[in-house]
Design an enzyme around this catalytic site. Sequence first.
Site, PDB file in Angstrom:
ATOM      1  N   GLU A  77     -70.112   0.229 -90.726  1.00  0.00           N
ATOM      2  CA  GLU A  77     -70.848   1.473 -90.947  1.00  0.00           C
ATOM      3  C   GLU A  77     -70.246   2.492 -89.990  1.00  0.00           C
ATOM      4  O   GLU A  77     -70.106   2.207 -88.796  1.00  0.00           O
ATOM      5  CB  GLU A  77     -72.326   1.264 -90.609  1.00  0.00           C
ATOM      6  CG  GLU A  77     -73.049   0.393 -91.620  1.00  0.00           C
ATOM      7  CD  GLU A  77     -74.333  -0.212 -91.080  1.00  0.00           C
ATOM      8  OE1 GLU A  77     -74.434  -0.422 -89.857  1.00  0.00           O
ATOM      9  OE2 GLU A  77     -75.218  -0.472 -91.886  1.00  0.00           O
ATOM     10  N   TYR A 195     -78.082   3.160 -78.395  1.00  0.00           N
ATOM     11  CA  TYR A 195     -78.018   3.400 -79.843  1.00  0.00           C
ATOM     12  C   TYR A 195     -79.018   4.468 -80.257  1.00  0.00           C
ATOM     13  O   TYR A 195     -78.725   5.356 -81.044  1.00  0.00           O
ATOM     14  CB  TYR A 195     -78.291   2.101 -80.614  1.00  0.00           C
ATOM     15  CG  TYR A 195     -77.042   1.350 -81.027  1.00  0.00           C
ATOM     16  CD1 TYR A 195     -76.267   0.686 -80.072  1.00  0.00           C
ATOM     17  CD2 TYR A 195     -76.630   1.290 -82.348  1.00  0.00           C
ATOM     18  CE1 TYR A 195     -75.120  -0.010 -80.446  1.00  0.00           C
ATOM     19  CE2 TYR A 195     -75.489   0.597 -82.716  1.00  0.00           C
ATOM     20  CZ  TYR A 195     -74.740  -0.054 -81.771  1.00  0.00           C
ATOM     21  OH  TYR A 195     -73.615  -0.725 -82.142  1.00  0.00           O
TER      22      TYR A 195
HETATM   23  C1  LIG Z   1     -68.778  -8.476 -88.542  1.00  0.00           C
HETATM   24  C2  LIG Z   1     -68.453  -7.183 -87.876  1.00  0.00           C
HETATM   25  C3  LIG Z   1     -69.167  -6.042 -88.190  1.00  0.00           C
HETATM   26  C4  LIG Z   1     -68.870  -4.840 -87.550  1.00  0.00           C
HETATM   27  N1  LIG Z   1     -69.565  -3.714 -87.887  1.00  0.00           N
HETATM   28  C5  LIG Z   1     -69.197  -2.526 -87.353  1.00  0.00           C
HETATM   29  C6  LIG Z   1     -69.785  -1.319 -87.780  1.00  0.00           C
HETATM   30  O1  LIG Z   1     -70.670  -1.331 -88.637  1.00  0.00           O
HETATM   31  N2  LIG Z   1     -69.355  -0.157 -87.242  1.00  0.00           N
HETATM   32  C7  LIG Z   1     -68.379  -0.106 -86.304  1.00  0.00           C
HETATM   33  O2  LIG Z   1     -67.990   0.995 -85.867  1.00  0.00           O
HETATM   34  N3  LIG Z   1     -67.835  -1.250 -85.835  1.00  0.00           N
HETATM   35  C8  LIG Z   1     -68.214  -2.435 -86.329  1.00  0.00           C
HETATM   36  N4  LIG Z   1     -67.653  -3.586 -85.886  1.00  0.00           N
HETATM   37  C9  LIG Z   1     -66.982  -3.565 -84.583  1.00  0.00           C
HETATM   38  C10 LIG Z   1     -65.534  -3.151 -84.572  1.00  0.00           C
HETATM   39  O3  LIG Z   1     -64.837  -3.736 -85.632  1.00  0.00           O
HETATM   40  C11 LIG Z   1     -64.973  -3.614 -83.217  1.00  0.00           C
HETATM   41  O4  LIG Z   1     -65.728  -3.010 -82.193  1.00  0.00           O
HETATM   42  C12 LIG Z   1     -63.535  -3.236 -82.991  1.00  0.00           C
HETATM   43  O5  LIG Z   1     -62.758  -3.599 -84.105  1.00  0.00           O
HETATM   44  C13 LIG Z   1     -63.041  -3.936 -81.726  1.00  0.00           C
HETATM   45  O6  LIG Z   1     -61.691  -3.610 -81.533  1.00  0.00           O
HETATM   46  P1  LIG Z   1     -60.929  -4.039 -80.209  1.00  0.00           P
HETATM   47  O7  LIG Z   1     -59.510  -3.652 -80.407  1.00  0.00           O
HETATM   48  O8  LIG Z   1     -61.629  -3.490 -79.035  1.00  0.00           O
HETATM   49  O9  LIG Z   1     -61.078  -5.598 -80.100  1.00  0.00           O
HETATM   50  P2  LIG Z   1     -60.644  -6.732 -81.163  1.00  0.00           P
HETATM   51  O10 LIG Z   1     -60.621  -6.167 -82.518  1.00  0.00           O
HETATM   52  O11 LIG Z   1     -61.512  -7.876 -80.867  1.00  0.00           O
HETATM   53  O12 LIG Z   1     -59.140  -7.055 -80.798  1.00  0.00           O
HETATM   54  C14 LIG Z   1     -58.778  -7.844 -79.723  1.00  0.00           C
HETATM   55  C15 LIG Z   1     -57.402  -8.402 -80.055  1.00  0.00           C
HETATM   56  O13 LIG Z   1     -56.849  -9.013 -78.901  1.00  0.00           O
HETATM   57  C16 LIG Z   1     -56.242 -10.226 -79.248  1.00  0.00           C
HETATM   58  N5  LIG Z   1     -56.225 -11.028 -78.023  1.00  0.00           N
HETATM   59  C17 LIG Z   1     -57.297 -11.501 -77.342  1.00  0.00           C
HETATM   60  N6  LIG Z   1     -56.905 -12.137 -76.244  1.00  0.00           N
HETATM   61  C18 LIG Z   1     -55.577 -12.057 -76.203  1.00  0.00           C
HETATM   62  C19 LIG Z   1     -54.608 -12.525 -75.283  1.00  0.00           C
HETATM   63  N7  LIG Z   1     -54.962 -13.194 -74.190  1.00  0.00           N
HETATM   64  N8  LIG Z   1     -53.304 -12.275 -75.545  1.00  0.00           N
HETATM   65  C20 LIG Z   1     -52.925 -11.584 -76.646  1.00  0.00           C
HETATM   66  N9  LIG Z   1     -53.824 -11.130 -77.561  1.00  0.00           N
HETATM   67  C21 LIG Z   1     -55.121 -11.354 -77.319  1.00  0.00           C
HETATM   68  C22 LIG Z   1     -57.131 -10.773 -80.352  1.00  0.00           C
HETATM   69  O14 LIG Z   1     -56.468 -11.717 -81.144  1.00  0.00           O
HETATM   70  C23 LIG Z   1     -57.456  -9.491 -81.118  1.00  0.00           C
HETATM   71  O15 LIG Z   1     -56.482  -9.218 -82.103  1.00  0.00           O
HETATM   72  C24 LIG Z   1     -67.883  -4.792 -86.544  1.00  0.00           C
HETATM   73  C25 LIG Z   1     -67.158  -5.934 -86.251  1.00  0.00           C
HETATM   74  C26 LIG Z   1     -67.410  -7.119 -86.922  1.00  0.00           C
HETATM   75  C27 LIG Z   1     -66.600  -8.318 -86.604  1.00  0.00           C
END
Ligand SMILES: Cc1cc2nc3c(=O)[nH]c(=O)nc-3n(C[C@H](O)[C@H](O)[C@H](O)COP(=O)(O)OP(=O)(O)OC[C@H]3O[C@@H](n4cnc5c(N)ncnc54)[C@H](O)[C@@H]3O)c2cc1C
Length: 561
Positions: A77, A195
């Site tokens: 969302e 929120y």
């Molecule tokens: C089911 C679900 C519903 C969601 N609903 C919403 C919503 O409605 N609205 C919204 O805005 N957001 C939503 N989100 C949240 C949003 O998708 C996440 O907050 C965002 O994608 C997080 O991004 P990030 O890059 O911070 O972390 P992540 O996407 O978790 O990326 C971390 C990356 O680091 C890699 N990694 C970890 N450790 C290591 C390591 N030691 N070495 C190398 N690589 C590593 C992992 O493999 C991963 O690819 C939702 C997420 C999910 C799963």
Amino acid sequence: MGNYQKINPLKKNGIEAKKAYLIGGGIASLAAAAYLIRDGHMAGENITILEETLVLGGSMDGAGDAEQGYIIRGGRELEEHYECSWDLFSFIPSLNNPSRTVLDEFRELNLAEPIESHCRLIHNCGEKADFSTLGLSDLHIKQITKLFLATEEQLGATTVEDFFDASYFETNMWYFWRSMFAFENWHSVVEMKRYMERFMHLLPGMNQLKGILHTQYNQYDSMILPLITWLKHENVNFDLHTQVTDLDISLVGRQKTVTGIHLVRNGHSEKVAVSADDLVFVTNGSMTENSTLGSMYAPAVLNRDKVNCGCWNLWKNIASKDPSFGHPEVFCNDIDKTKWESFTMTFKGPFMDKFLKELTDQDPGQGGVVTIKDSNWLMSWSYSKQPHFINQPDDVFVLWTYGLFPDNVGDYIKKKMCDCTGEELVSELLYHMGLKDKIHEILKTVKVIPCMMPYITSQFMPRVKGDRPDVVPEGSTNLAFLGQFAEVADDCVFTIEYSIRTAMMAVYTLLELEKQVTPVYASKYDIRVLLMAAKTLYSGRLPGETIIRKLLKDTTLEGLF
Ligand SMILES: Cc1cc2nc3c(=O)[nH]c(=O)nc-3n(C[C@H](O)[C@H](O)[C@H](O)COP(=O)(O)OP(=O)(O)OC[C@H]3O[C@@H](n4cnc5c(N)ncnc54)[C@H](O)[C@@H]3O)c2cc1C
């Protein structure tokens, strides 16, 4: 911040000699790479993203095909005031038409096909439940007001259930809230407060999800793919199948400087030397770490492995070096409080599409999430705009569902959700939709992929100041934290916006750019928003409204709300 601040910062001396290492390939790192290029004027060749899996995008995944079944761990969302997200996607070209941006097309879609739910809650096997109001009593409104006025320090690690009266958990508002944002009763009330304040402008339309925005396809296809395409075009390096295990950090007085990165690349250990000029960005923690998939005939088995747990172990190793690097165990040590399960269904043939349109009285993509009030697993489904995948054929339809209580026994399938196969999960859902008699037939047309996520709500665990490191910890010369577990004042976790905001903050701070980070949208200071929110809490009858309207009549403030 107005347009006056939206400058193109000057190129810093010495930027050509700098390298940037981004650990994790989720949206946080991808956004940081984009900001290093656009605002930091760093060459893409000098930027390397280190990702432990074989795909980029992290939690924003989307994969599969019509034959094997599609899979998304989640659907997102979004809303208009994701200020950093829309800034990012305002310079990422669309894949369809490079003269337009991802934001251009996204906005166009949402103007043409806005979300306005006609069926937010169901119960009694396919019957619409009343969702016209939030259903709050004076006591609940008093408690919500108290929460709004309390400081985060006063609330500390208080949980939602510690804060609210038991009757609050039976209100429509709590059904709307927890199914939209995936809050559980034991989560942090501070996160709930954030929120409430951050999205207060959406409260009047909350029962119908008005103001929630959606993408053309799943968010991998609609957001990650164009972003990766642009970064590749800019020659950013992507090192996949590369897990970072630790950092060497020199601590001299208050100064903290990364000097080396330990990693395992394709099974081989290596160390990359980092100079004082280089920059290191770490996505510490991930809500989708160690998630597992099941199939039509096998459940998704909960993964409790703490040894092979890349992001949490990396953060633990870093955190052991200095208290300013936070406390990962607060978020990742209680899997039973942070897990839940989703499942993606791929239907062949028109039956389910037609049925869902009739049940909800609207087209896919325009209703948002539907919650089953009397489901023991507390299931909600989202029937997004179809096709949901770029390669999805016309006679195939994708539906996503999740349940907040995977340890509960189902109402029709007498098993815990977490022990169910794809076939059992969809049967339980069809039962709740009023399709019990058709289950056998429908099962022949569907592929279901269950997904168990041990850490999906870890970012909502009760926490206090210092548990999350600052984006750039005090004294850090070249290290920044990105993503959901770095501290950003006022913004809300479990959003892409939070991750993108940390990317902007990290790049601007480490490169000492004169450009300002776009502030968090502060609707809570807007008197119009406050009045409309108060009116909504009181089911449309704001106490004293007649008197206020009389006082404002024939003044410049007439029509304020
Ligand atoms: C089911 C679900 C519903 C969601 N609903 C919403 C919503 O409605 N609205 C919204 O805005 N957001 C939503 N989100 C949240 C949003 O998708 C996440 O907050 C965002 O994608 C997080 O991004 P990030 O890059 O911070 O972390 P992540 O996407 O978790 O990326 C971390 C990356 O680091 C890699 N990694 C970890 N450790 C290591 C390591 N030691 N070495 C190398 N690589 C590593 C992992 O493999 C991963 O690819 C939702 C997420 C999910 C799963």
